[in-house]
Design an enzyme around this catalytic site. Structure first.
Site, PDB file in Angstrom:
ATOM      1  N   ALA A  41      37.260  33.645  40.864  1.00 10.66           N
ATOM      2  CA  ALA A  41      35.973  32.951  40.719  1.00 10.66           C
ATOM      3  C   ALA A  41      35.040  33.082  41.937  1.00 10.66           C
ATOM      4  CB  ALA A  41      36.234  31.486  40.371  1.00 10.66           C
ATOM      5  N   ASP A  65      38.685  28.276  37.916  1.00  9.61           N
ATOM      6  CA  ASP A  65      37.447  29.010  37.628  1.00  9.61           C
ATOM      7  C   ASP A  65      36.310  28.070  37.292  1.00  9.61           C
ATOM      8  OD1 ASP A  65      39.852  30.828  36.907  1.00  9.61           O
ATOM      9  OD2 ASP A  65      38.142  32.147  37.320  1.00  9.61           O
TER      10      ASP A  65
HETATM   11  O1  MRU Z   1      40.749  36.796  35.495  1.00 10.92           O
HETATM   12  P1  MRU Z   1      40.743  36.569  36.973  1.00 10.92           P
HETATM   13  O2  MRU Z   1      41.676  37.455  37.717  1.00 10.92           O
HETATM   14  O3  MRU Z   1      39.338  36.596  37.528  1.00 10.92           O
HETATM   15  O4  MRU Z   1      41.271  35.097  37.107  1.00 10.92           O
HETATM   16  C1  MRU Z   1      41.439  34.519  38.366  1.00 10.92           C
HETATM   17  C2  MRU Z   1      41.980  33.142  38.306  1.00 10.92           C
HETATM   18  O5  MRU Z   1      42.267  32.616  37.256  1.00 10.92           O
HETATM   19  C3  MRU Z   1      42.086  32.411  39.592  1.00 10.92           C
HETATM   20  O6  MRU Z   1      43.154  31.521  39.568  1.00 10.92           O
HETATM   21  C4  MRU Z   1      40.790  31.626  39.783  1.00 10.92           C
HETATM   22  O7  MRU Z   1      39.681  32.471  39.699  1.00 10.92           O
HETATM   23  C5  MRU Z   1      40.770  30.901  41.047  1.00 10.92           C
HETATM   24  S1  MRU Z   1      40.308  31.993  42.350  1.00 10.92           S
HETATM   25  C6  MRU Z   1      40.403  31.298  43.848  1.00 10.92           C
END
Ligand code: MRU
Length: 363
Positions: A54, A241
């Protein structure tokens, strides 16, 4: 953070009109960077998950908006570029947050000043993210300290997906407290959920923990419940996110099941997130748009063969349907606490407002 002794961030300016990122689609097998020079480069990098996580999605979108204005910084161009970037991935609110922040700074300016101002603002967003993650780490460290056992036994922490420095600009959210604990000499060990279907845990979390020398074990997503029943998980920390104003936490699919298992086994379950991840406009998590991605990510697995070739293999019978919803929502009642850059609070509207009282005036 360092890889083989060299300090890295996930994104950085690399000359006029160039923003460099680590290509995360090539990890853990190849460490390769990619140059983003246009709006399309940035949108493509987010859409194809060259960059992901995110806070990093937000940082890349901010730079992408800036790059879009290099030749044409008209109001219309800003609108078009922002809407292109906003459409790349729907769930992480950091994306819209970062675009609004850049737009707020550049819109009142004359067109000739907008590109430079946007680049500066994107840089500021990155610097702020680093500081916020550092603070999350310090606050989370205090929780880990309380779990140190007189026996000296390692503190076992479970995490899901990748919420480390690769998901942010540096440090990470869920992994920042773990890095701080490791740096402080606390014997931490991380259970790393592999995180099907894209395996961000197996590929990215394991990679970055290994690069920093943090003890870890990759587990299949379904093992966490058994480990909790056996007393082998002292706490769980995940990223997010999008968190709602009442503390529901949206994160990579499978997070909810870990929170349920944690509740049943009295394992503290924390979400670590910066203010840019809080969507104050939403009360309940069911209103969050959940990204649906290609079924191919479920039917195929990619990896490296013993001979060194990187490729994909199919694991599902031809003709079977597959569904790939990428996130789920953990209700606040299952979350022990939210770790933010301002401290740790209860997962509730009152808890979040206690840390962000300025939002109370607008609530
Ligand atoms: O699909 P992604 O790899 O973007 O998903 C990432 C996540 O779900 C993380 O846990 C989230 O973005 C938190 S990032 C500090």
């Amino acid at each position: 953070m360092k890889i083989a002794g060299t300090p890295y961030r996930t994104i950085w300016p690399a000359g006029p009109g160039v923003v460099r990122v680590i290509d995360q689609s090539r990890l853990p097998f190849e460490l390769v960077t990619l140059d983003l020079k246009t709006l399309e480069d940035a949108a493509h990098a987010i859409r194809t998950m060259v960059v992901r996580g995110a806070p990093l999605i937000g940082a890349t979108a901010a730079y992408g908006l800036a790059l879009a204005l290099r030749m044409d910084a008209s109001d219309q161009r800003i609108e078009e570029a922002a809407s292109t970037l906003r459409a790349t991935r729907p769930t992480a609110v950091n994306l819209a947050w970062a675009l609004e922040r850049v737009r707020g700074v550049i819109s009142p300016l004359a067109a000739a000043q907008r590109y430079e101002a946007a680049i500066r603002e994107a840089g500021d967003i990155c610097e702020a993210d680093v500081e916020q993650c550092r603070s999350i780490g310090m606050h989370g460290l205090e929780i880990i300290r309380r779990l140190i056992k007189p026996s000296g036994r390692r503190v076992n922490i479970l995490t899901h997906c990748n919420a480390g420095w690769l998901a942010c600009v540096d440090w990470g959210t869920a992994l920042a407290p773990i890095y701080m604990a490791h740096n402080a000499g606390i014997p931490v060990h991380v259970w790393v959920d592999e995180t099907r279907p894209r395996n961000q845990g197996a590929s990215l979390t394991a990679f970055e923990l290994g690069a920093h020398g943090v003890a870890h074990t990759v587990i299949v997503d379904n093992l966490g419940g058994l480990l909790m029943q056996r007393g082998e998980v002292d706490m769980a920390i995940v990223g997010s996110d999008r968190a709602t104003a009442r503390g529901d936490v949206c994160n990579k699919v499978g997070t909810y099941l870990k929170a349920l298992a944690a509740k049943d086994n009295d394992v503290p379950f924390y979400a670590a997130l910066p203010v840019s991840t809080i969507d104050w406009s939403l009360e309940g998590g069911s209103d969050i748009e959940i990204e649906e991605r290609s079924a191919l990510e479920v039917t195929e697995v990619s990896g490296r063969t013993a001979a060194g070739a990187i490729g994909k293999v199919r694991i599902v019978p031809d003709g079977s349907a597959a569904l790939n919803l990428a996130f789920d929502v953990t209700p606040a009642r299952l979350v022990t606490g939210i770790i933010t850059e301002r401290g740790v609070c209860e997962a509730s509207r009152e808890g979040l407002l206690s840390l962000y009282p300025e939002r109370r005036l607008r609530a």
